[in-house]
Enzyme design. Sequence first.
Site, PDB file in Angstrom:
ATOM      1  N   THR A  55     -30.433 -44.111  93.071  1.00 25.07           N
ATOM      2  CA  THR A  55     -29.689 -44.606  91.909  1.00 25.07           C
ATOM      3  C   THR A  55     -30.250 -45.972  91.475  1.00 25.07           C
ATOM      4  OG1 THR A  55     -28.001 -45.532  93.369  1.00 25.07           O
ATOM      5  CG2 THR A  55     -27.601 -43.321  92.505  1.00 25.07           C
ATOM      6  N   THR A  57     -29.344 -49.300  90.521  1.00 25.29           N
ATOM      7  CA  THR A  57     -29.129 -50.609  91.151  1.00 25.29           C
ATOM      8  C   THR A  57     -29.580 -50.588  92.608  1.00 25.29           C
ATOM      9  OG1 THR A  57     -27.256 -51.045  89.699  1.00 25.29           O
ATOM     10  CG2 THR A  57     -27.412 -52.383  91.682  1.00 25.29           C
ATOM     11  N   CYS A  58     -29.293 -49.500  93.292  1.00 25.57           N
ATOM     12  CA  CYS A  58     -29.661 -49.370  94.694  1.00 25.57           C
ATOM     13  C   CYS A  58     -31.181 -49.421  94.869  1.00 25.57           C
ATOM     14  CB  CYS A  58     -29.135 -48.054  95.267  1.00 25.57           C
ATOM     15  SG  CYS A  58     -27.366 -47.802  94.973  1.00 25.57           S
ATOM     16  N   SER A  59     -31.897 -48.770  93.961  1.00 22.99           N
ATOM     17  CA  SER A  59     -33.354 -48.683  94.059  1.00 22.99           C
ATOM     18  C   SER A  59     -34.056 -49.893  93.461  1.00 22.99           C
ATOM     19  CB  SER A  59     -33.852 -47.417  93.330  1.00 22.99           C
ATOM     20  OG  SER A  59     -33.305 -46.259  93.913  1.00 22.99           O
ATOM     21  N   LEU A  63     -31.810 -52.449  97.794  1.00 24.04           N
ATOM     22  CA  LEU A  63     -32.745 -52.259  98.902  1.00 24.04           C
ATOM     23  C   LEU A  63     -33.958 -53.186  98.805  1.00 24.04           C
ATOM     24  CD1 LEU A  63     -33.802 -50.857 101.440  1.00 24.04           C
ATOM     25  CD2 LEU A  63     -34.582 -48.962  99.992  1.00 24.04           C
TER      26      LEU A  63
END
Length: 198
Positions: A55, A57-59, A63
Amino acid sequence: MPLAEGAAVPSVTFKCRIRDEKIGGDNPFDWKDVKTEDIMKGKRVVVFALPGAFTPTCSGTHLPGYEKHYEAIKACGIDEIYCLSVNDAFVMRQWGLKQGCAEETKDGSNPLNPGNFTKTKLLPDGACLFTRGMGLNCTWSSERGFGERSWRYSAVFNDMKIEKLFIEGGAVVQNSGPDPFEVSDADTMLKYLTENKK
């Protein structure tokens, strides 16, 4: 309701995939049960949790921020950093590879290796057991259609107890439209750890 600081973290079993070259072929991995105690007992670790692999924001930010500050965070008295998501081990591996995380192919000193990653370890909570135990599960139905996932947060766990917990927005919001990302980032974590070295 989320667990409070000072509470014990959930004792669960994570279903992981470990590299085993004896298997051979294109997918030389076998299943391994890894318990919370295996990676957190007697250790001070950082865990950051997010709604889903791949997703935006996560990517794009979450992270990568922890990968960038990995050594600086560990220098603050942290044994390891884990990224947790309610995704299975196959998805978490492919996401890590897509993110350019360096795979650990030989060293098995961390229970998730070999076959996980050299820096941030990706922790699959596919059955949502740890996330539910933390009281940080969230169901997205009409918003995004994710189903049950983890609310975004970061934490310091010290010998199986919650030392510090940063929950986005201060509380879990079911089926949330917004996806807040203000306090679980690596910079906030590094600031906390710098001020609370152990």
